[in-house]
Each structure stands twice: as C-alpha cells, then as structure tokens.
Design a protein around this motif. Structure first.
Motif, PDB file in Angstrom:
ATOM      1  N   THR A  43       0.804  -1.425   0.031  1.00 39.07           N
ATOM      2  CA  THR A  43       0.218  -0.074   0.118  1.00 39.07           C
ATOM      3  C   THR A  43       0.976   1.157   0.046  1.00 39.07           C
ATOM      4  N   ALA A  44       1.825   1.216   0.779  1.00 38.61           N
ATOM      5  CA  ALA A  44       2.824   2.403   0.845  1.00 38.61           C
ATOM      6  C   ALA A  44       3.484   2.842  -0.467  1.00 38.61           C
ATOM      7  N   ARG A  45       3.845   1.489  -1.121  1.00 37.15           N
ATOM      8  CA  ARG A  45       4.603   1.974  -2.398  1.00 37.15           C
ATOM      9  C   ARG A  45       3.668   2.324  -3.432  1.00 37.15           C
ATOM     10  N   ALA A  46       2.299   1.937  -3.355  1.00 35.87           N
ATOM     11  CA  ALA A  46       1.458   2.185  -4.395  1.00 35.87           C
ATOM     12  C   ALA A  46       1.027   3.679  -3.975  1.00 35.87           C
ATOM     13  N   GLY A  47       1.192   4.095  -2.963  1.00 36.63           N
ATOM     14  CA  GLY A  47       0.759   5.457  -2.613  1.00 36.63           C
ATOM     15  C   GLY A  47       1.890   6.323  -3.077  1.00 36.63           C
ATOM     16  N   MET A  58       8.718  15.528  -7.356  1.00 32.65           N
ATOM     17  CA  MET A  58       8.782  16.428  -6.173  1.00 32.65           C
ATOM     18  C   MET A  58       9.886  15.884  -5.193  1.00 32.65           C
ATOM     19  N   THR A  59      10.413  16.854  -4.456  1.00 34.25           N
ATOM     20  CA  THR A  59      11.351  16.451  -3.330  1.00 34.25           C
ATOM     21  C   THR A  59      11.121  15.235  -2.607  1.00 34.25           C
ATOM     22  N   GLN A  60      12.051  14.714  -2.173  1.00 36.02           N
ATOM     23  CA  GLN A  60      11.840  13.192  -1.131  1.00 36.02           C
ATOM     24  C   GLN A  60      10.909  13.898   0.184  1.00 36.02           C
ATOM     25  N   ARG A  61      11.381  15.181   0.551  1.00 39.97           N
ATOM     26  CA  ARG A  61      10.661  15.758   1.739  1.00 39.97           C
ATOM     27  C   ARG A  61       9.246  16.119   1.495  1.00 39.97           C
ATOM     28  N   ALA A  62       9.026  16.682   0.315  1.00 42.69           N
ATOM     29  CA  ALA A  62       7.603  16.909  -0.068  1.00 42.69           C
ATOM     30  C   ALA A  62       6.736  15.631  -0.241  1.00 42.69           C
ATOM     31  N   LEU A  63       7.313  14.507  -0.870  1.00 41.78           N
ATOM     32  CA  LEU A  63       6.857  13.285  -1.125  1.00 41.78           C
ATOM     33  C   LEU A  63       6.303  12.867   0.493  1.00 41.78           C
ATOM     34  N   THR A  75      12.433   7.301   2.371  1.00 44.21           N
ATOM     35  CA  THR A  75      13.681   6.873   1.562  1.00 44.21           C
ATOM     36  C   THR A  75      13.610   5.152   1.353  1.00 44.21           C
ATOM     37  N   GLY A  76      13.128   4.457   2.259  1.00 39.88           N
ATOM     38  CA  GLY A  76      13.150   3.003   2.132  1.00 39.88           C
ATOM     39  C   GLY A  76      12.398   2.759   0.940  1.00 39.88           C
ATOM     40  N   LEU A  77      11.177   3.274   0.817  1.00 38.57           N
ATOM     41  CA  LEU A  77      10.066   3.234  -0.068  1.00 38.57           C
ATOM     42  C   LEU A  77      10.756   3.372  -1.513  1.00 38.57           C
ATOM     43  N   LEU A  78      11.411   4.705  -1.307  1.00 44.59           N
ATOM     44  CA  LEU A  78      12.005   4.958  -2.786  1.00 44.59           C
ATOM     45  C   LEU A  78      13.100   3.792  -3.030  1.00 44.59           C
ATOM     46  N   ASP A  79      13.822   3.322  -2.309  1.00 51.57           N
ATOM     47  CA  ASP A  79      14.989   2.430  -2.655  1.00 51.57           C
ATOM     48  C   ASP A  79      14.388   1.336  -3.280  1.00 51.57           C
ATOM     49  N   ALA A  80      13.368   0.665  -2.700  1.00 49.52           N
ATOM     50  CA  ALA A  80      12.882  -0.460  -3.189  1.00 49.52           C
ATOM     51  C   ALA A  80      12.313  -0.066  -4.654  1.00 49.52           C
ATOM     52  N   LEU A  81      11.524   0.993  -4.694  1.00 50.93           N
ATOM     53  CA  LEU A  81      10.926   1.517  -6.240  1.00 50.93           C
ATOM     54  C   LEU A  81      12.139   1.833  -7.266  1.00 50.93           C
ATOM     55  N   GLN A  82      12.945   2.239  -6.646  1.00 51.49           N
ATOM     56  CA  GLN A  82      14.113   2.699  -7.682  1.00 51.49           C
ATOM     57  C   GLN A  82      14.911   1.351  -8.070  1.00 51.49           C
ATOM     58  N   GLU A  83      14.837   0.352  -7.200  1.00 48.93           N
ATOM     59  CA  GLU A  83      15.676  -0.904  -7.449  1.00 48.93           C
ATOM     60  C   GLU A  83      14.885  -1.572  -8.779  1.00 48.93           C
ATOM     61  N   GLU A  84      13.437  -1.347  -8.421  1.00 42.59           N
ATOM     62  CA  GLU A  84      12.472  -2.133  -9.577  1.00 42.59           C
ATOM     63  C   GLU A  84      12.377  -1.210 -10.928  1.00 42.59           C
ATOM     64  N   GLY A  85      13.418  -0.089 -10.892  1.00 43.08           N
ATOM     65  CA  GLY A  85      13.238   0.728 -12.142  1.00 43.08           C
ATOM     66  C   GLY A  85      11.813   1.669 -12.352  1.00 43.08           C
ATOM     67  N   LEU A  86      11.188   2.011 -11.139  1.00 43.85           N
ATOM     68  CA  LEU A  86       9.937   2.563 -11.373  1.00 43.85           C
ATOM     69  C   LEU A  86      10.093   4.205 -11.014  1.00 43.85           C
ATOM     70  N   VAL A  87      11.198   4.428 -10.187  1.00 42.78           N
ATOM     71  CA  VAL A  87      11.148   6.004  -9.967  1.00 42.78           C
ATOM     72  C   VAL A  87      12.894   6.201 -10.327  1.00 42.78           C
ATOM     73  N   ALA A  88      13.090   7.471 -10.194  1.00 42.88           N
ATOM     74  CA  ALA A  88      14.481   7.847 -10.440  1.00 42.88           C
ATOM     75  C   ALA A  88      14.603   9.146  -9.351  1.00 42.88           C
ATOM     76  N   ARG A  89      15.814   9.277  -8.844  1.00 44.64           N
ATOM     77  CA  ARG A  89      16.355  10.391  -7.974  1.00 44.64           C
ATOM     78  C   ARG A  89      17.257  10.946  -8.548  1.00 44.64           C
ATOM     79  N   GLU A  90      17.321  12.205  -8.438  1.00 45.37           N
ATOM     80  CA  GLU A  90      18.391  13.158  -9.033  1.00 45.37           C
ATOM     81  C   GLU A  90      18.654  14.381  -8.152  1.00 45.37           C
TER      82      GLU A  90
END
Length: 157
Positions: A43-47, A58-63, A75-90
């Motif tokens: 649920t958290a990743r889908a959100g 948006m910024t991580q803080r805004a998210l 940060t933990g949610l984004l780590d998993a989503l980035q590993e799956e290639g669904l999000v990018a951080r820059e």
C-alpha cells in the motif's frame, strides 16, 4: 424531510449507513490489497507511485509530507521502487540540498496500468447507475470523507 435526529423508530439509518461503509471498506480494501500484491506492491509503495503520477516530480521531503510519513520512511520506499526501475532520484535543479523524485518511463507505464485497472473497475461498478444518482453519491462521499478527516485529521494521508 426528516433528519436523523427526528427518527426514533427502528434501526437508526446512520448506523446502517456506517455499517455499509465498514463493509465497503473491508471489501474494497481486500480487493486493492490483492491487486497490489499481484503486482508486487505494498500500500505504501502504491501511494508513492500514485502521488508522483498525479502530482509529478517532487522532493523526497515533499513526498514524505504528502504521504504522511517520515523522510526516513520514504527513503526506504524509494529505495525499493528505484531498484525495480519505477522511480528515479536526481539532484534538485535549484536546491542542492534536495533530491527530486520522479517516475521513470517504466514507472509511468506501470502506474498507467494501475489507473486502467481502476477505470475498468469503476466502469463495471457504476455503468448502469444514472448520472444524477452518481452525482448525489459522489457529493455524499465527499461530505462523509471531510467529516472523517475532521474527526481524525492525521488519517487518510
């Protein structure tokens, strides 16, 4: 028209309505959980995906604020989503202290698929409901949701 305060006979319509909402929440929640699990999501990743899909990068803080979680949690949610290639951080283009998060092409395609599934379910559920009844239903949903948020402002992030 009578208000709920005027009704003294039989089961209170408000209790019946609330029981119906609880049942709806249970059935819809189970359906959503199954659908997300089939796609490897929590649920958290889908959100997070949904927020980025609707609101854009948006910024991580805004998210974190948007989702009502701590920056460390996001940060933990984004780590998993980035590993799956669904999000990018820059790096943020104007704030060197911030990190900008966005959906990748794969993430947009994936989230569009989620939206398509939602749209199919909506069509199946409401296809034969007259528009005027659907308008009343939608207005009532907004009213009930606002009242629940007034009771628990931290809920429903």
């Amino acid at each position: 028209m009578k208000s709920l305060h005027d009704m003294s006979e039989g089961p209170a319509p408000a209790r019946v309505s609330l029981d119906g909402l609880f049942e709806l929440a249970e059935v819809l929640g189970a359906l959503m959980q199954r659908g997300m699990a089939e796609r490897g999501l929590t649920t958290a990743r889908a959100g997070v995906l949904w927020a980025l899909f609707h609101d854009g990068p948006m910024t991580q803080r805004a998210l974190a604020a948007r989702r009502g979680v701590t920056p460390r949690n996001v940060t933990g949610l984004l780590d998993a989503l980035q590993e799956e290639g669904l999000v990018a951080r820059e790096a943020h283009p104007t704030d060197r202290r911030a990190t900008l998060v966005s959906l990748t092409g794969k993430g947009r395609t994936f989230t569009s698929g989620l939206r398509g599934g939602r749209d199919d379910l909506a069509a199946m559920l409401f296809a034969d409901v007259p528009l005027d009844q659907l308008d009343v239903f939608n207005a009532l949903l907004v009213q009930v949701t606002e009242r629940l948020r007034d009771v628990d402002p931290a809920g429903g992030a």
